[in-house]
Design a protein around this motif. Structure first.
Motif, PDB file in Angstrom:
ATOM      1  N   LYS B  24      38.587  -6.533 -25.238  1.00  0.00           N
ATOM      2  CA  LYS B  24      38.641  -5.567 -26.333  1.00  0.00           C
ATOM      3  C   LYS B  24      37.416  -5.696 -27.242  1.00  0.00           C
ATOM      4  CE  LYS B  24      42.045  -4.052 -29.747  1.00  0.00           C
ATOM      5  NZ  LYS B  24      41.715  -4.738 -31.000  1.00  0.00           N
ATOM      6  N   ASP B  28      42.418  -7.866 -33.163  1.00  0.00           N
ATOM      7  CA  ASP B  28      43.433  -6.815 -33.247  1.00  0.00           C
ATOM      8  C   ASP B  28      43.773  -6.495 -34.713  1.00  0.00           C
ATOM      9  OD1 ASP B  28      43.473  -6.973 -30.486  1.00  0.00           O
ATOM     10  OD2 ASP B  28      45.184  -8.325 -30.437  1.00  0.00           O
ATOM     11  N   ASP B  30      46.388  -5.647 -36.464  1.00  0.00           N
ATOM     12  CA  ASP B  30      47.538  -6.204 -37.196  1.00  0.00           C
ATOM     13  C   ASP B  30      47.369  -7.664 -37.603  1.00  0.00           C
ATOM     14  OD1 ASP B  30      49.326  -3.998 -37.413  1.00  0.00           O
ATOM     15  OD2 ASP B  30      49.626  -4.116 -35.254  1.00  0.00           O
ATOM     16  N   CYS B  50      45.658 -12.743 -30.101  1.00  0.00           N
ATOM     17  CA  CYS B  50      46.132 -11.422 -29.671  1.00  0.00           C
ATOM     18  C   CYS B  50      47.344 -11.113 -30.543  1.00  0.00           C
ATOM     19  CB  CYS B  50      46.519 -11.439 -28.197  1.00  0.00           C
ATOM     20  SG  CYS B  50      47.302  -9.892 -27.673  1.00  0.00           S
ATOM     21  N   SER B  51      47.367  -9.933 -31.165  1.00  0.00           N
ATOM     22  CA  SER B  51      48.450  -9.616 -32.107  1.00  0.00           C
ATOM     23  C   SER B  51      49.781  -9.405 -31.386  1.00  0.00           C
ATOM     24  CB  SER B  51      48.099  -8.363 -32.907  1.00  0.00           C
ATOM     25  OG  SER B  51      47.996  -7.251 -32.056  1.00  0.00           O
ATOM     26  N   ARG B  53      51.027  -7.422 -27.321  1.00  0.00           N
ATOM     27  CA  ARG B  53      50.669  -6.206 -26.598  1.00  0.00           C
ATOM     28  C   ARG B  53      51.749  -5.805 -25.600  1.00  0.00           C
ATOM     29  NH1 ARG B  53      45.638  -8.900 -23.076  1.00  0.00           N
ATOM     30  NH2 ARG B  53      46.968 -10.181 -21.753  1.00  0.00           N
ATOM     31  N   THR B  77      48.485  -1.506 -24.832  1.00  0.00           N
ATOM     32  CA  THR B  77      48.402  -1.126 -26.244  1.00  0.00           C
ATOM     33  C   THR B  77      48.808  -2.312 -27.118  1.00  0.00           C
ATOM     34  OG1 THR B  77      49.169   0.385 -27.981  1.00  0.00           O
ATOM     35  CG2 THR B  77      50.772  -0.166 -26.285  1.00  0.00           C
ATOM     36  N   HIS B  78      48.204  -2.401 -28.288  1.00  0.00           N
ATOM     37  CA  HIS B  78      48.594  -3.423 -29.263  1.00  0.00           C
ATOM     38  C   HIS B  78      49.485  -2.816 -30.346  1.00  0.00           C
ATOM     39  CE1 HIS B  78      45.202  -5.259 -27.204  1.00  0.00           C
ATOM     40  NE2 HIS B  78      45.694  -6.424 -27.585  1.00  0.00           N
ATOM     41  N   GLN B  79      49.867  -1.559 -30.112  1.00  0.00           N
ATOM     42  CA  GLN B  79      50.763  -0.855 -31.042  1.00  0.00           C
ATOM     43  C   GLN B  79      52.065  -0.542 -30.300  1.00  0.00           C
ATOM     44  OE1 GLN B  79      49.560  -0.465 -34.132  1.00  0.00           O
ATOM     45  NE2 GLN B  79      47.606  -1.354 -33.489  1.00  0.00           N
ATOM     46  N   PHE B 104      52.543 -12.210 -30.119  1.00  0.00           N
ATOM     47  CA  PHE B 104      51.408 -12.801 -30.858  1.00  0.00           C
ATOM     48  C   PHE B 104      51.023 -14.178 -30.300  1.00  0.00           C
ATOM     49  CE2 PHE B 104      50.484 -15.125 -35.124  1.00  0.00           C
ATOM     50  CZ  PHE B 104      49.146 -14.758 -35.122  1.00  0.00           C
ATOM     51  N   MET B 179      58.052  -5.384 -30.276  1.00  0.00           N
ATOM     52  CA  MET B 179      56.785  -5.299 -31.015  1.00  0.00           C
ATOM     53  C   MET B 179      57.048  -5.312 -32.529  1.00  0.00           C
ATOM     54  SD  MET B 179      53.523  -5.202 -30.702  1.00  0.00           S
ATOM     55  CE  MET B 179      52.636  -4.379 -29.385  1.00  0.00           C
TER      56      MET B 179
END
Lengths: 255, 255
Positions: B24, B28, B30, B50-51, B53, B77-79, B104, B179
């Motif tokens: 990436k 991230d 968040d 990593c937040s 994913r 996606t991280h959302q 996370f 998430m």
């Protein structure tokens, strides 16, 4: 014997004398040897373990609580699983059932930090990549052997099966493959543990290995001396209260 | 400044000056605040993060290798995720696709063992129960924040979808709930980190809390003194080579 040594011996005696309060009530078959081996060593004892399991859990539907209290176990095995057991377990689901493979977990209390470091390196090198050390509030040093190697599949919602029987077939196959790989890693961990803790025995039995190992040992000794110097330096800092930089160590929060 | 301090400062400068080599290429969204906060502290720096994913990975079919080299990412996606993205990713699967939620993960290098202990206790109390400490061969002290909170679901085999669209709907919902819970835990971790590292700021802003905290601090101080005594004892042993009981510390194996 100093305070730490006598504390450790006392903890070990208390722990090993306790009844096994787990649901199963005994140590899983595939790890009895490795658990016995660790408990025979003066510097270690195990506080909990699971060889790895395939499990079908029924949780409450529409429950936002992530911990999902009041789960029931529809099926569990510490061996390879059969489709029929999963299917019949699933028929009894009344909530949200999840099919899981959970790999080997082992908690070992260690006498010294360096014992935990040895165990940690062996675990990482055997494939248990989520292993880590914890230092508790009474100075208890724990090493947890953990793996990233899981499976977690929702299979029913409000008692209704979400997937067909072909998919259950496939899941059972994947879970059994993971169980086999898990056993290979446990064997690797046990072998490396025996090798690290009784090198002299290996030397007398296997002369070729002994020769290679002695070169290895010289390299290891040098690395160890460098490492010990670095660690001592860190530890020296750690015991000096003048270095805290305003950090509140919050040690009472440790489990 | 002693050797350890100067080593730590050097490692920190080198690490923070490096390019971000992740796929990436950036931190991230968040977790930008918590990562920045940690890196502003003299005693810590983050080495990877990593937040959390949601990811669809395509692996080789009939591949016994557990690590599954040559995987491709069909979707990440991280959302929160949308069903349409998962469905269109799945249409491109040519091997064995697996739908995952990965929580996370944060790796923090710490100056002293006691810094790692603080961070570890905060992580555990925020819900990141698989967190642990690692001590590397050059004396690098790392704390890894990790959670048990995952999802790992096989969804295709040899490019053929194994589950129907209703099931994909359900999976997307479960992954999005995980998430959201993951974000709540990150917030809890960040809040407790700010509170532990700047208690005086909290005191001036919130008098009631300050009163409660000062009682808490006295208790904590006593526990900390007991803990430090126990830890010192362990550490004293650790640095004494005469106490090894035949154990080969194998420090060269550490990563």
């Amino acid at each position: 014997m100093d305070d730490c040594g006598s504390n450790f011996a006392q903890w070990k005696n208390q722990c090993l004398a306790k009844m096994d309060l787990s649901k199963k009530g005994s140590i899983d078959e595939d790890i009895q040897d490795v658990v016995r081996f660790i408990n025979l060593s003066e510097n270690f004892f195990t506080t909990s373990s699971c060889s790895g399991r395939i499990i079908l859990i029924d949780g409450a539907s529409d429950c936002q609580d992530v911990q999902k209290q009041n789960c029931s176990w529809l099926f569990v095995t510490h061996q390879m699983c059969h489709k029929c057991d999963v299917v019949s377990g699933l028929e009894r689901s009344q909530g949200d059932a999840v099919f899981k493979f959970e790999p080997f977990v082992l908690h070992v209390q260690c006498k010294q930090l360096q014992d935990a470091q040895l165990l940690h390196s062996l675990a990482i090198n055997s494939g248990f990549r989520n292993s880590g050390i914890t230092i508790g509030k009474k100075g208890k040093i724990m090493m947890a052997v953990r793996s990233t190697h899981t499976l977690e599949v929702p299979v029913s919602h409000k008692g209704q099966q979400l997937v067909d029987d072909h998919y259950i077939d496939f899941l059972v196959e994947v879970a059994n493959q993971k169980m086999q790989e898990n056993l290979r890693r446990i064997k690797r961990f046990y072998d490396s543990l025996k090798s690290a803790m009784h090198p002299e025995k290996l030397h007398s039995e296997m002369p070729d290995v002994a020769e290679k190992k002695s070169v290895y040992k010289r390299r290891r000794k040098r690395a160890q001396e460098r490492s010990k110097a670095a660690l001592c330096q860190n530890i020296k800092e750690n015991t000096s209260s003048g270095e805290s930089d305003g950090l509140d160590s919050g040690l009472d929060l440790f489990k």
